[in-house]
Design a protein around this motif. Structure first.
Motif, mmCIF file in Angstrom:
data_model
loop_
_atom_site.group_PDB
_atom_site.id
_atom_site.type_symbol
_atom_site.label_atom_id
_atom_site.label_comp_id
_atom_site.label_asym_id
_atom_site.label_seq_id
_atom_site.Cartn_x
_atom_site.Cartn_y
_atom_site.Cartn_z
ATOM 1 N N GLY A 269 13.925 -2.872 9.519
ATOM 2 C CA GLY A 269 14.616 -2.252 8.386
ATOM 3 C C GLY A 269 14.167 -0.813 8.171
ATOM 4 O O GLY A 269 14.977 0.068 7.879
ATOM 5 N N ASP A 270 12.856 -0.578 8.327
ATOM 6 C CA ASP A 270 12.315 0.785 8.155
ATOM 7 C C ASP A 270 12.900 1.736 9.190
ATOM 8 O O ASP A 270 13.299 2.850 8.873
ATOM 9 C CB ASP A 270 10.785 0.792 8.330
ATOM 10 C CG ASP A 270 10.071 0.174 7.144
ATOM 11 O OD1 ASP A 270 10.721 0.023 6.085
ATOM 12 O OD2 ASP A 270 8.879 -0.176 7.278
ATOM 13 N N LEU A 271 12.935 1.273 10.436
ATOM 14 C CA LEU A 271 13.467 2.115 11.509
ATOM 15 C C LEU A 271 14.937 2.439 11.238
ATOM 16 O O LEU A 271 15.374 3.594 11.362
ATOM 17 C CB LEU A 271 13.321 1.380 12.858
ATOM 18 C CG LEU A 271 14.009 2.031 14.069
ATOM 19 C CD1 LEU A 271 13.418 3.415 14.368
ATOM 20 C CD2 LEU A 271 13.876 1.133 15.321
ATOM 21 N N LYS A 272 15.699 1.438 10.835
ATOM 22 C CA LYS A 272 17.130 1.653 10.619
ATOM 23 C C LYS A 272 17.372 2.576 9.431
ATOM 24 O O LYS A 272 18.263 3.436 9.480
ATOM 25 C CB LYS A 272 17.830 0.302 10.415
ATOM 26 C CG LYS A 272 17.844 -0.535 11.694
ATOM 27 C CD LYS A 272 18.936 -1.582 11.655
ATOM 28 C CE LYS A 272 18.370 -2.931 11.362
ATOM 29 N NZ LYS A 272 19.402 -3.985 11.516
ATOM 30 N N LYS A 273 16.565 2.401 8.397
ATOM 31 C CA LYS A 273 16.727 3.238 7.202
ATOM 32 C C LYS A 273 16.423 4.706 7.560
ATOM 33 O O LYS A 273 17.184 5.610 7.208
ATOM 34 C CB LYS A 273 15.770 2.739 6.118
ATOM 35 C CG LYS A 273 15.963 3.387 4.773
ATOM 36 C CD LYS A 273 15.175 2.620 3.700
ATOM 37 C CE LYS A 273 14.794 3.525 2.541
ATOM 38 N NZ LYS A 273 13.735 4.502 2.871
ATOM 39 N N ASP A 274 15.338 4.926 8.275
ATOM 40 C CA ASP A 274 14.982 6.304 8.664
ATOM 41 C C ASP A 274 16.065 6.898 9.572
ATOM 42 O O ASP A 274 16.481 8.038 9.380
ATOM 43 C CB ASP A 274 13.654 6.329 9.429
ATOM 44 C CG ASP A 274 12.472 6.025 8.509
ATOM 45 O OD1 ASP A 274 12.689 5.946 7.283
ATOM 46 O OD2 ASP A 274 11.344 5.868 9.035
ATOM 47 N N LEU A 275 16.499 6.101 10.542
ATOM 48 C CA LEU A 275 17.472 6.634 11.491
ATOM 49 C C LEU A 275 18.801 6.947 10.776
ATOM 50 O O LEU A 275 19.455 7.948 11.084
ATOM 51 C CB LEU A 275 17.700 5.653 12.653
ATOM 52 C CG LEU A 275 18.682 6.153 13.723
ATOM 53 C CD1 LEU A 275 18.240 7.473 14.343
ATOM 54 C CD2 LEU A 275 18.864 5.103 14.835
ATOM 55 N N ALA A 276 19.156 6.119 9.814
ATOM 56 C CA ALA A 276 20.392 6.380 9.060
ATOM 57 C C ALA A 276 20.306 7.761 8.405
ATOM 58 O O ALA A 276 21.265 8.537 8.446
ATOM 59 C CB ALA A 276 20.606 5.287 8.007
ATOM 60 N N GLU A 277 19.150 8.094 7.844
ATOM 61 C CA GLU A 277 19.000 9.413 7.202
ATOM 62 C C GLU A 277 19.058 10.542 8.221
ATOM 63 O O GLU A 277 19.660 11.591 7.985
ATOM 64 C CB GLU A 277 17.661 9.487 6.453
ATOM 65 C CG GLU A 277 17.725 8.813 5.104
ATOM 66 C CD GLU A 277 16.359 8.729 4.423
ATOM 67 O OE1 GLU A 277 15.485 9.586 4.720
ATOM 68 O OE2 GLU A 277 16.179 7.792 3.615
ATOM 69 N N ILE A 278 18.420 10.312 9.362
ATOM 70 C CA ILE A 278 18.425 11.341 10.416
ATOM 71 C C ILE A 278 19.857 11.608 10.884
ATOM 72 O O ILE A 278 20.267 12.749 11.074
ATOM 73 C CB ILE A 278 17.527 10.879 11.590
ATOM 74 C CG1 ILE A 278 16.063 10.860 11.148
ATOM 75 C CG2 ILE A 278 17.712 11.757 12.820
ATOM 76 C CD1 ILE A 278 15.153 10.041 12.050
ATOM 77 N N VAL A 279 20.615 10.524 11.038
ATOM 78 C CA VAL A 279 22.005 10.664 11.490
ATOM 79 C C VAL A 279 22.822 11.427 10.440
ATOM 80 O O VAL A 279 23.577 12.343 10.767
ATOM 81 C CB VAL A 279 22.618 9.268 11.792
ATOM 82 C CG1 VAL A 279 24.130 9.337 11.907
ATOM 83 C CG2 VAL A 279 22.008 8.699 13.079
ATOM 84 N N VAL A 280 22.628 11.081 9.175
ATOM 85 C CA VAL A 280 23.372 11.766 8.104
ATOM 86 C C VAL A 280 23.040 13.264 8.108
ATOM 87 O O VAL A 280 23.938 14.111 8.035
ATOM 88 C CB VAL A 280 23.051 11.139 6.723
ATOM 89 C CG1 VAL A 280 23.564 12.031 5.588
ATOM 90 C CG2 VAL A 280 23.673 9.754 6.624
ATOM 91 N N ASP A 281 21.768 13.593 8.221
ATOM 92 C CA ASP A 281 21.382 15.017 8.224
ATOM 93 C C ASP A 281 21.976 15.745 9.415
ATOM 94 O O ASP A 281 22.255 16.932 9.352
ATOM 95 C CB ASP A 281 19.846 15.162 8.281
ATOM 96 C CG ASP A 281 19.213 14.754 6.967
ATOM 97 O OD1 ASP A 281 19.957 14.619 5.976
ATOM 98 O OD2 ASP A 281 17.980 14.556 6.929
ATOM 99 N N PHE A 282 22.168 15.022 10.489
ATOM 100 C CA PHE A 282 22.724 15.655 11.681
ATOM 101 C C PHE A 282 24.241 15.834 11.583
ATOM 102 O O PHE A 282 24.769 16.906 11.870
ATOM 103 C CB PHE A 282 22.366 14.832 12.930
ATOM 104 C CG PHE A 282 22.934 15.418 14.171
ATOM 105 C CD1 PHE A 282 22.360 16.544 14.745
ATOM 106 C CD2 PHE A 282 24.075 14.881 14.749
ATOM 107 C CE1 PHE A 282 22.899 17.116 15.877
ATOM 108 C CE2 PHE A 282 24.617 15.452 15.887
ATOM 109 C CZ PHE A 282 24.031 16.570 16.445
ATOM 110 N N VAL A 283 24.937 14.782 11.162
ATOM 111 C CA VAL A 283 26.404 14.875 11.208
ATOM 112 C C VAL A 283 26.994 15.678 10.044
ATOM 113 O O VAL A 283 28.083 16.246 10.182
ATOM 114 C CB VAL A 283 27.109 13.487 11.279
ATOM 115 C CG1 VAL A 283 26.792 12.789 12.573
ATOM 116 C CG2 VAL A 283 26.786 12.631 10.079
ATOM 117 N N THR A 284 26.294 15.748 8.925
ATOM 118 C CA THR A 284 26.882 16.412 7.748
ATOM 119 C C THR A 284 27.265 17.869 8.036
ATOM 120 O O THR A 284 28.428 18.240 7.877
ATOM 121 C CB THR A 284 25.969 16.260 6.521
ATOM 122 O OG1 THR A 284 25.762 14.864 6.293
ATOM 123 C CG2 THR A 284 26.574 16.913 5.280
#
Ligand code: TYM
Length: 332
Positions: A269-284
């Motif tokens: 869950g921690d890995l997925k939560k962090d990666l979700a944020e990284i992806v958002v910061d990248f695609v925005t």
């Protein structure tokens, strides 16, 4: 400067993370010390039926995305394949050099035609890899940056180049695939033993670059993970977790080994939560930039026209050599 060439099909409204991490990111990086030719493969797109209006829109969206991710028209020729007629013209010559059995061995044709039934598949789908060989050989590139799924097409390209060179006269350079092992095959988030694919993946399995970032975050948080609880890179035992680590590492530049340490004792869950944020910061910001570029179609089409002119000059010179060597009479 060594030349590079690559192409991408405009067959979706958005590129996905497989396209980006597997290939497009390398396009951007290679611009620095290479002479690049990058194109939108609309001739390839019509090997399966396309709605004309949608195809045109998607080609422009593809161009906007390439510019938004950092393809710089001052360094790279970026163009639309159909605007450089030499691709189709050399394609024909190479078709006449390709064995029927040789074309039939292409696994991508087998996969794609199996879906519709071989009888229903177009002849264009069958000769698709030969057109791809023409795309490449026209520019005499040193490297072709692609994902792993294109390797077989590059082998065919080298075979055809060699065959032409030995039958007529040395004309083509034998290009090398440029495939980065770490990101050569980004997996589907829902079926991590398969590649992320616009034609085969479910919507939940694909992270689209232009999706609403909230949707992408949710897809990452719902990615299929594996049995057990340890966060470890192991594509056999833990394909889901390994894919998330691959994407994390590619986006943050952190080595996989360092990520394993960082997540030691923590949950999926921690890995997925962090990666979700990284992806958002990248695609925005990527998404904003793409939408801005799409608002100025005049600029976009002028960039593409300049690209087609620069590419066309190189391609036509090669085609002239080919026609002469094959035995065609030059126009007066
Ligand atoms: P296309 O449009 O399917 O995909 C574009 C690029 O994205 C890569 N890719 C992936 N890489 C890693 N993991 C994935 N899950 C993934 N999915 C896609 C592809 O390998 C490709 O590099 N036939 C080509 C287009 C083409 C071309 C060419 C490429 C036409 N002519 C000449 C190179 C040179 C294709 O359909 O790519």
């Amino acid at each position: 400067r060594p030349r590079v060439l690559s192409g991408i099909q405009p067959t979706a409204d958005s590129f996905h993370f497989g396209n980006y991490l597997g290939a497009l990111r390398q396009w951007v990086d290679l611009q620095r010390d290479h002479q690049p030719f990058f194109f939108i493969a609309d001739l390839h797109a019509i090997t399966v039926e396309q709605d004309p209006k949608v195809l045109r829109e998607r080609s422009l969206r593809a161009a906007a995305q390439l510019l938004a991710m950092g393809i710089d028209p001052a360094r790279s020729s970026i163009f639309i394949q159909s605007q450089v007629p030499a691709h189709a013209q050399l394609g024909w010559v190479l078709q006449c050099l390709t064995g029927f059995g040789e074309a039939r061995r292409m696994t991508q044709f087998k996969d794609k035609s199996a879906k519709q039934g071989e009888g229903a598949a177009s002849v264009g789908l069958f000769t698709y890899p030969v057109l791809q060989a023409a795309d490449i050989l026209l520019y005499r590139p040193h490297y072709v940056p692609v994902g792993e799924d294109q390797r077989q097409h590059l082998e065919l390209t080298r075979d055809l180049a060699q065959r032409f060179n030995s039958r007529y006269k040395k004309t083509f350079r034998l290009p090398e695939p440029y495939i980065l092992k770490a990101t050569a095959k980004i997996a589907d988030l829902q079926e991590p033993t398969r590649k992320m694919s616009k034609s085969a993946s479910s919507a939940a399995g694909i992270i689209d670059m232009l999706d609403d970032p909230k949707v992408s975050a949710k897809k990452v948080r719902s990615a299929v993970t594996d049995s057990g609880s340890e966060i470890r890179f192991d594509t056999e035992e833990k394909p889901g977790v390994s894919n998330l680590l691959t994407i994390h590492s590619a986006l943050t530049g952190t080595a996989i080994g360092d990520l394993e340490q960082e997540y030691a004792g923590r949950g999926y869950g921690d890995l997925k939560k962090d990666l979700a944020e990284i992806v958002v910061d990248f695609v925005t910001p990527f998404r904003e930039r793409t939408l801005e570029l799409l608002d100025d179609q005049a600029h976009l089409t002028s960039v593409l026209q300049q690209g087609a002119e620069a590419a066309g000059a190189v391609a036509e010179a090669t085609l002239r050599d080919v026609y002469q060597r094959v035995g065609f009479v030059a126009a007066a």
